[in-house]
Design a protein around this motif. Structure first.
Motif, PDB file in Angstrom:
ATOM      1  N   LYS A 153      45.772  61.309 111.995  1.00 34.24           N
ATOM      2  CA  LYS A 153      46.064  60.011 112.470  1.00 34.24           C
ATOM      3  C   LYS A 153      45.780  59.724 113.841  1.00 34.24           C
ATOM      4  CE  LYS A 153      50.084  59.528 109.247  1.00 34.24           C
ATOM      5  NZ  LYS A 153      51.607  58.912 109.109  1.00 34.24           N
ATOM      6  N   THR A 212      56.601  45.712 111.585  1.00 32.97           N
ATOM      7  CA  THR A 212      55.947  46.470 110.492  1.00 32.97           C
ATOM      8  C   THR A 212      56.735  47.097 109.780  1.00 32.97           C
ATOM      9  OG1 THR A 212      55.365  48.441 111.729  1.00 32.97           O
ATOM     10  CG2 THR A 212      53.739  46.602 111.989  1.00 32.97           C
ATOM     11  N   ASP A 213      56.318  47.420 108.381  1.00 28.75           N
ATOM     12  CA  ASP A 213      57.192  48.033 107.379  1.00 28.75           C
ATOM     13  C   ASP A 213      57.439  49.578 107.940  1.00 28.75           C
ATOM     14  OD1 ASP A 213      56.757  45.739 105.806  1.00 28.75           O
ATOM     15  OD2 ASP A 213      54.949  46.893 104.825  1.00 28.75           O
ATOM     16  N   THR A 214      56.979  49.994 108.841  1.00 32.21           N
ATOM     17  CA  THR A 214      57.123  51.373 109.178  1.00 32.21           C
ATOM     18  C   THR A 214      58.245  51.635 110.441  1.00 32.21           C
ATOM     19  OG1 THR A 214      55.331  51.411 110.708  1.00 32.21           O
ATOM     20  CG2 THR A 214      54.827  52.295 108.268  1.00 32.21           C
ATOM     21  N   SER A 247      63.757  52.958 115.335  1.00 34.44           N
ATOM     22  CA  SER A 247      62.645  53.405 115.922  1.00 34.44           C
ATOM     23  C   SER A 247      62.026  52.398 117.140  1.00 34.44           C
ATOM     24  CB  SER A 247      61.557  53.144 114.686  1.00 34.44           C
ATOM     25  OG  SER A 247      61.230  52.210 114.245  1.00 34.44           O
ATOM     26  N   ASP A 302      51.443  54.256 113.257  1.00 39.23           N
ATOM     27  CA  ASP A 302      50.571  54.421 112.199  1.00 39.23           C
ATOM     28  C   ASP A 302      49.502  55.455 112.742  1.00 39.23           C
ATOM     29  OD1 ASP A 302      51.475  52.619 110.015  1.00 39.23           O
ATOM     30  OD2 ASP A 302      51.191  51.296 111.579  1.00 39.23           O
ATOM     31  N   GLY A 340      57.099  55.516 113.803  1.00 40.84           N
ATOM     32  CA  GLY A 340      56.716  54.656 112.740  1.00 40.84           C
ATOM     33  C   GLY A 340      55.312  54.157 113.166  1.00 40.84           C
ATOM     34  N   LYS A 343      48.662  47.451 110.780  1.00 41.07           N
ATOM     35  CA  LYS A 343      48.915  48.465 111.383  1.00 41.07           C
ATOM     36  C   LYS A 343      48.948  48.700 112.742  1.00 41.07           C
ATOM     37  CE  LYS A 343      47.541  51.728 107.467  1.00 41.07           C
ATOM     38  NZ  LYS A 343      46.975  52.851 107.390  1.00 41.07           N
TER      39      LYS A 343
END
Length: 314
Positions: A79, A264-266, A271, A46, A44, A11
């Protein structure tokens, strides 16, 4: 070492609104900070450091941090992290609505006295009360260790001392361990060694790596930290940042560089582009220089490259 496209789950926490703004001449309004916070989340990122409880006369760009907290929803604050150094800081930030606290002090006495005004042992002694204040609002509190590798006043820091603090019973109740290369002098082998040792005594706590890019090793050090057991790495847009109480410290590792390296996955190319543009806009507003190599590459690349960014986009 794993390749950047095959790193373990990671993250990225953006620290622009705290560490990134500490040394800037310009001051962002509450509205501007809230807008940037939301743009980071929407693209995105985290987790976010949103500000600090440091004395406003010493760090003026962070003086409106509690006003930012008050503008955010409980879901957004889940967050968000706020820098604290005392139990009273926790209580004041909690009263404004904060629930995630980063309790920070330095491994070296000299830097802790310059930065916080007390010894490292005094900060450790106060930590259990800070944890108690956090627990009273069902919050989370991190153990954040500045000068984990080198100190501008004392030089090289012993790994044993860092491990001793992490293992200290007074740190019970902290959820994460943040290991900071405060002045950016660590090398990948040093980062790997220390993070590995901290992982072995972390007692299940998450490990966060906070790096600076003073010697150009910010991304390499972050990758070394991840491979050694860290699951979160810190960055700031445009490579902004530095510590006002640490001579020689330069900006944080750029968020854009971490995003480009780790993918990263996000994150998507869209983005990434949005955050490159957000960083450039912020840098321009503050009158600073963009230190992100990925941002510079994105602006300079031909449109056929999927990570390219049109600098004329709004």
């Amino acid at each position: 070492m794993n390749s950047p496209e095959n790193v373990p789950m990671v993250k990225i926490r953006d620290v622009t609104l705290r560490d990134g703004l500490q040394l800037t001449g310009g001051v962002l309004s509450v509205d501007s900070k809230v807008a940037l916070f939301r743009k980071l989340l929407a693209n995105g990122i985290d987790e976010i450091e949103l500000g600090s409880m440091a004395r406003p006369d010493l760090v003026p760009p962070l003086a409106n941090s509690l006003e930012v907290v008050e503008q955010l929803s409980p879901e957004e604050l889940e967050k968000a992290w706020i820098w604290v150094a005392t139990p009273r800081h926790v209580s004041r930030a909690a009263a404004a609505g904060a629930r995630n606290f980063q309790y920070c002090f330095s491994v070296s006495d000299s830097h802790n006295k310059a930065n916080i005004g007390r010894s490292t042992e005094d900060s450790l002694d106060a930590l259990p009360e800070a944890v108690k204040n956090c627990e009273e609002v069902d919050g989370k509190i991190q153990l954040c260790l500045a000068t984990s590798f080198t100190c501008p006043f004392e030089g090289t820091i012993s790994e044993d001392r860092v491990v001793e603090i992490v293992s200290d019973k007074r740190t019970k109740g902290t959820c994460d361990i943040v290991i900071c290369d405060t002045i950016g002098q660590a090398t990948p082998s040093q980062v790997s060694s220390l993070i590995s040792r901290v992982r072995d005594v972390s007692a299940g706590r998450r490990i966060v790596y906070h790096g600076h890019d003073t010697w150009g090793l910010g991304v390499a050090n972050a990758l070394a930290a991840i491979n050694a057991g860290a699951t979160v790495v810190d960055g700031a847009l445009g490579g902004l940042g530095g510590c006002p109480f640490a001579p020689g410290a330069s900006g944080n590792t750029a968020t854009e560089d971490l995003l480009y390296a780790f993918r990263t996955d996000t994150m998507s190319t869209e983005s990434f582009g949005a955050l490159v543009l957000a960083g450039e806009e912020l840098i321009t507003e503050l009158g600073e220089e963009n230190q992100s190599r990925s941002a510079k590459g994105a602006f300079a690349s031909p449109e056929s490259y999927k990570w390219a960014v049109d600098g004329n986009k709004s």
